[in-house]
Structure formats: structure tokens, C-alpha cells
Design an enzyme around this catalytic site. Structure first.
Site, PDB file in Angstrom:
ATOM      1  N   ARG A  54       0.834  -1.206   0.000  1.00  0.00           N
ATOM      2  CA  ARG A  54       0.000   0.000   0.000  1.00  0.00           C
ATOM      3  C   ARG A  54       0.870   1.258   0.000  1.00  0.00           C
ATOM      4  NH1 ARG A  54      -4.693   1.702   4.429  1.00  0.00           N
ATOM      5  NH2 ARG A  54      -5.022   3.817   3.624  1.00  0.00           N
ATOM      6  N   CYS A  94     -19.306  -1.400   0.446  1.00  0.00           N
ATOM      7  CA  CYS A  94     -18.460  -0.281   0.846  1.00  0.00           C
ATOM      8  C   CYS A  94     -19.154   0.439   1.998  1.00  0.00           C
ATOM      9  CB  CYS A  94     -18.247   0.676  -0.326  1.00  0.00           C
ATOM     10  SG  CYS A  94     -17.206   2.105   0.039  1.00  0.00           S
ATOM     11  N   HIS A 102     -16.289   4.244  -4.769  1.00  0.00           N
ATOM     12  CA  HIS A 102     -15.363   5.354  -4.521  1.00  0.00           C
ATOM     13  C   HIS A 102     -15.451   6.438  -5.589  1.00  0.00           C
ATOM     14  CE1 HIS A 102     -12.600   3.004  -1.532  1.00  0.00           C
ATOM     15  NE2 HIS A 102     -13.868   3.043  -1.166  1.00  0.00           N
ATOM     16  N   ASN A 139     -10.742  -3.837  -1.596  1.00  0.00           N
ATOM     17  CA  ASN A 139     -10.592  -2.820  -2.639  1.00  0.00           C
ATOM     18  C   ASN A 139      -9.635  -3.258  -3.735  1.00  0.00           C
ATOM     19  OD1 ASN A 139     -12.277  -0.652  -1.755  1.00  0.00           O
ATOM     20  ND2 ASN A 139     -10.856  -0.284  -0.079  1.00  0.00           N
ATOM     21  N   TYR A 198     -13.760  10.602  -1.958  1.00  0.00           N
ATOM     22  CA  TYR A 198     -12.864  10.181  -3.039  1.00  0.00           C
ATOM     23  C   TYR A 198     -12.935  11.084  -4.263  1.00  0.00           C
ATOM     24  CZ  TYR A 198     -12.153   6.037  -0.235  1.00  0.00           C
ATOM     25  OH  TYR A 198     -11.839   5.193   0.804  1.00  0.00           O
TER      26      TYR A 198
END
Length: 419
Positions: free
Chosen positions: A90, A164, A194, A144, A241
Site C-alpha cells: 500500500r 463499501c 469510490h 478494494n 474520493y
């Protein structure tokens, strides 16, 4: 009733356990299987889960295993919340794109593509084991990028729905601002995972969004990091987002000036795991609220209870478009309100989507189609094509450069890339 959590060693898991304990009447579980390849994390989280359930007087037993086959056998529902490559991967997702002047984020843009490349093959392998050892089980994907992963699962014929916490988060926050119970609030939620907007906020069936923006516009703007005048002009509330699109250059500047979110979460996870190791801790730590995933457990319990109990209620999920957004193909995956029954999810009718939103939704859907092809079949050209199609990249030289960097950084997770 048995439920399995793949990625059960996640520090998120006690959030789920807390929800299972509080909402036991909605979802009467007798066994919770936690599956994770990280033995240390799994042991700590499973111990914490057992203490939490015992403290709440919940009778379910907790089984911890590294074996997907063992963990899913006989389950009625399987939750996916895994992170291939952990926080280290990440961190690369969030920092590498910044070197090229692009937003660094783990679910959208170049970082989101990298995560999809790593994740889709692993999820599909797990889903095949679910099909074999828990035929008929529902797969609920919280992993995700949810839209891409859910489409991969559906394309492969699995009983899957994406989930989500953005919509339930808005529902709870709007209810708090209005001083009403969350159950009285429903949303005119539309878009992709998102990439969504709240175009209406219904209180007992009446749209109160204009009044909500008038009285709480500044607070809502602060919550999502966008200017209040923009939100009032839109007449809708974008998800957080959308900040990566509406304020791209500002976000890049901010990201370059501080540590990555992955670094913050890694430090937080270390502290959480210490708490989970303490035998005196038997309730969800307050620190977990900063980890993210607020209201995830409530959303998960509600969805699974409706799937298994044939409740026919309305929830916001990720599912096949099926004509809900007529400017997209029917097999695209969208995030909209849907009716949930034992047969699955059916999208509700969506009012015509304004061009300001429809154009971006269509653009990102095209990217997601190409991203899934790259994740399934590999190849530097497919990766570059997906980046070229993404509105946060969209330049040929930049897409080619980023494709090479992403492949190199993720080579150990991409069998097609070689060592």
C-alpha cells in the site's frame, strides 16, 4: 450459522466482531471462521474476537486457520477483506504515483490499478475454493478496489456482492446532523465504488438535501475536504474520493508534504495488535475508529441478514448495472441502492444522471474494464492502456512510465511479470 472472514487477521476484524455481537438478533451466528496466512496476526485477532464475544455473552465459537478450504467449508457467507502485499505494498501504491505527479491513493488512480493487479487473481482463487467447499454461499467483497474485484467475481460466475462503507457513513452522519434515527434516512446514492454522489437525502421519504446543505453545508464540506461553495453549486454531496478528481493538484501537493496514509496505518496497526495481545482487553478499542471502516460491521450484518433472510429491504451495494445507468453496459458494476433478497441484489430505478457526473462515471467505468483485463491477463501494454484510460493519468508518456514502475514494484505479486 457459520460465517467466514478471509483476511481475518486484519485489525479491522474486531470492528466486525463488535457488530456481530451487538446485532446478534439480526444475524444469529454459531461459528465465525477467521482465515489468514499471517499466523501471528491471526492468533492475536482470534484471541481478541473470543474475548469480545465472551464479554458480550455471544455463543458463537471462533475458529482460526490459514486454510481457505477449511475456513470456508460449510459457511453460509464469506466476507473478503484481504490486502495482498500488506501495508508495504500500500505504501508503494500511495508514494510511487507521486513521483510522476499523480495522486497516490490505494483504490483509485495508478495505486488503485496496482492493487487490482495484485488482488484480482488471489480473490478469484479464493472464490473457486468457496464454490467447491461452500456451494451456495454468498461472497461479500469488502476488498478494494471493490468495483473491479466484484466485477471479476461476477464475470467468473460467483454469487458475489460488493460492499463499501461510504453510503452507510453518509447515512449516519446526515442522521446525526438532523437529530434523527439513521433508519429514517435513505440516500439518492449513485456512481461507482469510490466515485459516488448523494443527490438526495430522504427523511421519511422527503428529500431534505437542500435544507441540509443550507444549514450544514460548511460542516459537510469539511467532512469531505471540498469547498462548501462547490457542494452548494453541485447541489449534491460527493464522496471524499471525488476530492482526488476535483482537487487533484492540491491533493498531490498535500500528499508530498506528509507521510503516506500507509505509514500512519502501519503504526496504528502495531499499536492495535499490542492491545489485541492484552488478555484484559475485551471490547473494541477506541483507536480502531481511526483505522477506517466506520460502520463496516453494520453494513455487513445488514447485507448478510438480508441475503440469508430474504428481507427484501433496500441497501447500497456494488452489483451489475442491469440498466440502472443506461449510459453504461448492463454488465458494468455500479454502486446504487438495490433491493436485497435471497436471490441477490436488484438495482432500483435511478433518476437520470446529470452529464457532469455521467461523463466521469462512464470514463472510470472504461478504465475499470481495462484494469480488469490487465489483472486477468497481464502484460505491460494492458497496464499502460488502463492507465491511459484513467482520468487521473490519461497521458501516453505518463501511462507508459507508470506502467513500467508499477510492474517493477509489484513483480513478486504478478506471476505473469516474472522474477
Amino acid at each position: 450459522m457459520k460465517l467466514t472472514v478471509v483476511g481475518g487477521g486484519s485489525t479491522y476484524t474486531p470492528e466486525l466482531i463488535d457488530g456481530f455481537a451487538r446485532l446478534r438478533d439480526e444475524l444469529p451466528l454459531t461459528e465465525i471462521a477467521l482465515v489468514d496466512p499471517d499466523a501471528r496476526r491471526l492468533d492475536l485477532v482470534a484471541g481478541m474476537a473470543r474475548r469480545m464475544l465472551a464479554h458480550a455473552g455471544h455463543p458463537a465459537k471462533v475458529v482460526a486457520t490459514a486454510s481457505v478450504e477449511e475456513g470456508v467449508a460449510g459457511a453460509r457467507a464469506v466476507l473478503l477483506q484481504l490486502r495482498v502485499g500488506g501495508q508495504a505494498a500500500r505504501d508503494v501504491d500511495e508514494t510511487l504515483p507521486l513521483e510522476c505527479g499523480c495522486v497516490g491513493q490505494e483504490t483509485t488512480g495508478a495505486g488503485g490499478l496496482a492493487k487490482a493487479l495484485r488482488t484480482v487473481p488471489v480473490v478469484l482463487d479464493i472464490a473457486e475454493k468457496v464454490r467447491e467447499h461452500a456451494p451456495g454461499a454468498w461472497i461479500v467483497d469488502f476488498t478494494n478496489p471493490v468495483g473491479i474485484v466484484t466485477r471479476a467475481l461476477l464475470d467468473a460466475g460467483h454469487r458475489a456482492i460488493g460492499l463499501c462503507n461510504v453510503a452507510i457513513g453518509f447515512q449516519r452522519r446526515f442522521a446525526a446532523k438532523l437529530g434523527v434515527a439513521p433508519e429514517r434516512i435513505s440516500l439518492g446514492h449513485v456512481g461507482l465504488n469510490h466515485l459516488t454522489w448523494e443527490r438526495a437525502v430522504y427523511l421519511d421519504g422527503e428529500d431534505v438535501l437542500p435544507a441540509l446543505l443550507e444549514s450544514h453545508g460548511g460542516e459537510i464540506a469539511d467532512d469531505i475536504g471540498l469547498p462548501a461553495d462547490l457542494i452548494r453549486r453541485l447541489g449534491a454531496v460527493p464522496s471524499y474520493y471525488l476530492r482526488y478528481f476535483y482537487a487533484h493538484d492540491l491533493v498531490v501537493e498535500e500528499q508530498r508534504a506528509k507521510p503516506s496514509r500507509a505509514a500512519e496505518v502501519a503504526a496504528m496497526e502495531a499499536e492495535l495488535l499490542e492491545l489485541y495481545a492484552d488478555p484484559s482487553v475485551n471490547t473494541k478499542p477506541a483507536l480502531l475508529e481511526k483505522r477506517g471502516g466506520a460502520f463496516y460491521s453494520e453494513a455487513a450484518v445488514a447485507l448478510i441478514a438480508s441475503l440469508l433472510g430474504d428481507r427484501g429491504d433496500t441497501q447500497v451495494v456494488n452489483l451489475r448495472n442491469g440498466g440502472a445507468l443506461p449510459f453504461l453496459a448492463d454488465d458494468a458494476v455500479v454502486e446504487v441502492p438495490a433491493r436485497i433478497t435471497a436471490a441477490g441484489a436488484v438495482p432500483l430505478a435511478v433518476p437520470e444522471v446529470e452529464p457532469l457526473y455521467a461523463g466521469l462515471i462512464a470514463h472510470v467505468t472504461a478504465y475499470e474494464t481495462l484494469a480488469l483485463r490487465a489483472a486477468l491477463h497481464g502484460g505491460a501494454d494492458r497496464v499502460a492502456d488502463a492507465l491511459l484510460a484513467h482520468p487521473l493519468v490519461g497521458q501516453a508518456a505518463l501511462a507508459g512510465d507508470l506502467a513500467g514502475r508499477l510492474i517493477e514494484a509489484n513483480r513478486r505479486h504478478l506471476p505473469w511479470a516474472g522474477e
